[in-house]
Design a protein around this motif. Structure first.
Motif: not given
Length: 660
Positions: A335-359
């Motif tokens: 991700l483009e770094p973003v401040s969230l809940a007290g920390t800078v977030v630059s990565r996020a798990s997409l968990h699985n490919f079914d979830l990627v397809r659903e969303k």
């Protein structure tokens, strides 16, 4: 002191330590000392089963799983709260209160994001626990609530009382549970509240017990013989009785002080070990509450100040495809770094490919992110109206990005997997399990040694363990000549292990040590696994469709077969040579033990079955020959009756075995 008094004194001692550990977070003794006390109590109760009581600390986890939950009618409705989102909303609430109570004081309490629960105690002993449901009718979940160690089974006083609280899952436990579910290829929980609700509503209390749930109690719904004047006194009384009460409550003299408290915890909520979604404000004195009354849905004397959900907008720059320690292939958004809940977030798990397809998440998308449980960065949804047409779809890989093996996806799983046991991405964990006590039992080959062996390139596959030389091991940190010689000796000794140990060590999905034992009763050589059919596997007791498919898939992987062939060449036993009891009164019979036996534990009964030539099973099916029933047998007893399986009690079971 007679034995009954001594046992009760021991229980009181354990209850005290439970309260300090699970409620006050202030342990008085070490884990080893606590375990010693608990073991002594278990042994005494086994010796004197007539002295076992429902409120004993040993009875936290017990009973069979349920077929369904019974409904429960609440004596006092468990109402929901109206919401406030601003100072003006709070002032309007205050104006309504002042019509009845001109000079109100308020109790501000953290709003725990969990599952509301009613607890009913009779003479100080937990009798019933029920979920809120619709407020009037819930579900009776007593067996599951008994596993939550923060909730007392016995109070300080022998009182009749009903209290309301919240079952929740700590953030750390939520993170661990989702990691475990992800490693198994299962759907993860969206947040700690869903995880707590899903855990509490398990039909098997033993599953609930493993989920590390906790609780806070905050209201007295009904009480006999004790006068409570206000909420402050109620919270003090609850603490004195041994209930877990959240320590962050505050008595406020006016609504402005309440608002300051809300703002403070809106900032501090990320520092807490559990998730909160707001603050509950209650009129402190109880008498005016009667005059204010309730609406159909909520009390007029309380309100919930809700925190705004912390969500941010950012862009997915790229997607990494990673392989986890159990072989699961999963996408991670960069991700483009973003401040969230007290920390800078630059990565996020997409968990699985079914979830990627659903969303319908794509590389280049503008997305809305938050932290699930204030811990895990998560993409909620893509902002589709901001798409330019340059976004790229995230494709399911056909091959493992690390070792090149074909990626596998089962119909009943969300996970895509690499099933190569020697894949570098999962090698260390495979080796640790391979050498563990329940598998090949290689003494001295622990995680620290395996870490060095892999990092130094000495072991690139499980078969390389058997190619190690003493001079290789002597190069490792903290490994002298004697230690190296001992480890080489342990490795050589492990070659002689029975076949079921090797089958366990290979880490085949759904196949544990007990199942491996069962399999090798019927399959005597590892080569037979290469050609056995799905139908033949399913004729073996306790082998279902999922397990059969998993075994077939494992032994069809060329890299796995190559590893097994190398193990054979290196002298590892691949045949079932262990002598098994083929005679005896229960020879060839499958036996299920259910309920609590009075003269022995279930494990001891299963050992008697094995000695008599039978097989102890954990589930009842048409292949079951005998079901031994103790007290509170549960669903297995009912299933045995439905299938017309022979049912005997403990005494008849012992008579069959010729034991007096």
């Amino acid at each position: 002191m007679d034995i009954k008094e001594y046992i009760e004194k021991l229980r009181e001692e354990i209850r005290k330590h439970d309260y300090h550990y699970y409620v006050l977070d202030d342990p008085l003794i070490s884990d080893a000392q606590y375990d010693k006390l608990m073991q002594e109590l278990k042994e005494l109760e086994a010796k004197y089963p007539e002295l076992i009581t429902p409120d004993s600390p040993t009875q936290r986890v017990g009973g069979e799983g349920l077929d369904r939950f019974r409904t429960y009618q609440h004596r006092t409705p468990l109402l929901s709260l109206d919401n406030a989102f601003s100072l003006e909303d709070l002032k309007e609430f205050d104006r309504r209160i002042r019509k009845v109570e001109p000079h109100p004081s308020y109790m501000a309490e953290l709003k725990i994001d969990g599952l509301s629960i009613a607890l009913i105690y009779e003479k100080g002993v937990l009798k019933t626990a029920a979920t809120r449901g619709d407020g009037f009718t819930g579900e009776e979940v007593t067996a599951n609530v008994r596993t939550v160690r923060a909730i007392p089974l016995k109070l300080k006083d022998e009182i009749n009382v009903e209290v309301r609280g919240e079952i929740y899952m700590p953030k750390e436990a939520f993170l661990k549970l989702n990691q475990e579910k992800e490693e198994k290829g299962e759907k993860i929980f969206a947040n700690p509240r869903n995880a707590a609700a899903g855990s509490l509503r398990q039909l098997d209390p033993k599953i609930t017990a493993k989920r590390s749930l906790s609780a806070f109690v905050y209201d007295i719904l009904y009480i006999e013989g004790v006068e409570i004047r206000d909420q402050e006194q109620a919270l003090t009384f609850l603490k004195e009785q041994g209930f877990p009460v959240n320590a962050h409550y505050k008595l406020c003299r006016d609504i402005e002080e309440v608002y300051d408290y809300c703002l403070a915890y809106g900032e501090k909520r990320h520092e807490l070990p559990y998730e909160i979604d707001g603050v509950v404000i209650k009129l402190n004195p109880l008498a005016p509450r009667e005059l204010l009354g309730t609406t159909a849905k909520s009390p007029r004397w309380a309100i919930a100040f809700k925190f705004p959900a912390e969500q941010k907008e950012t862009v997915i720059k790229d997607v990494e495809i990673n392989v986890g320690r159990t072989g699961i292939i999963a996408p991670t958004a960069i991700l483009e770094p973003v401040s969230l809940a007290g920390t800078v977030v630059s990565r996020a798990s997409l968990h699985n490919f079914d979830l990627v397809r659903e969303k319908d998440i794509r590389i280049g998308d503008t997305v809305i992110v938050h932290k699930a449980g204030d811990i895990i960065p998560e993409i909620i949804f893509p902002v589709k109206e901001k798409r330019t047409g340059k976004e790229k779809e995230i494709k399911v890989p056909e091959y493992c990005p690390v070792c090149g093996s074909k990626a596998v996806k089962k119909e009943d799983e969300v996970a895509v997997r690499c099933e190569n046991i020697n894949c570098p991405a999962r090698l260390k964990e495979s080796l640790i399990f391979f050498a563990s006590r329940e598998a090949m039992d290689i003494e001295g080959m622990g995680p620290a040694v395996i870490e060095q062996l892999v990092d130094k390139g000495l072991v690139k596959g499980i078969e390389d363990i058997y190619r190690l030389r003493a001079e290789d091991l002597e190069k490792l940190e903290r490994m002298g000549k004697k230690s190296a010689a001992n480890l080489i000796r342990a490795i050589e000794e492990s070659k002689k292990r029975p076949l079921y140990r090797l089958i366990t060590a290979l880490g085949i999905k759904h196949v544990g040590a007990k199942t491996a034992r069962t399999l090798t009763r019927y399959i005597k050589n590892i080569d037979q696994f290469k050609t056995i059919t799905r139908e033949e596997l399913m004729e073996i007791p306790e082998v279902g469709e999922k397990m059969a498919d998993s075994i077939i898939d494992f032994f069809r992987q060329p890299r796995n077969i190559a590893a097994i062939e190398s193990l054979k060449e290196l002298g590892v036993n691949t045949e079932e040579k262990e002598e098994r009891e083929t005679s005896g009164i229960l020879a060839g019979k499958t036996v299920v033990i259910t309920g609590t036996l009075s003269r022995m534990s279930r494990k001891e009964a299963e050992e008697l079955v094995e000695k008599a030539g039978g097989k102890a099973s954990g589930s009842v099916s048409r292949k079951t020959d005998l079901v031994v029933v103790g007290e509170n047998p549960g669903s297995k007893y009912q299933k045995a009756r439905e299938l017309n399986v022979r049912i005997v009690d403990e005494e008849e079971f012992l008579q069959i075995l010729g034991i007096e």
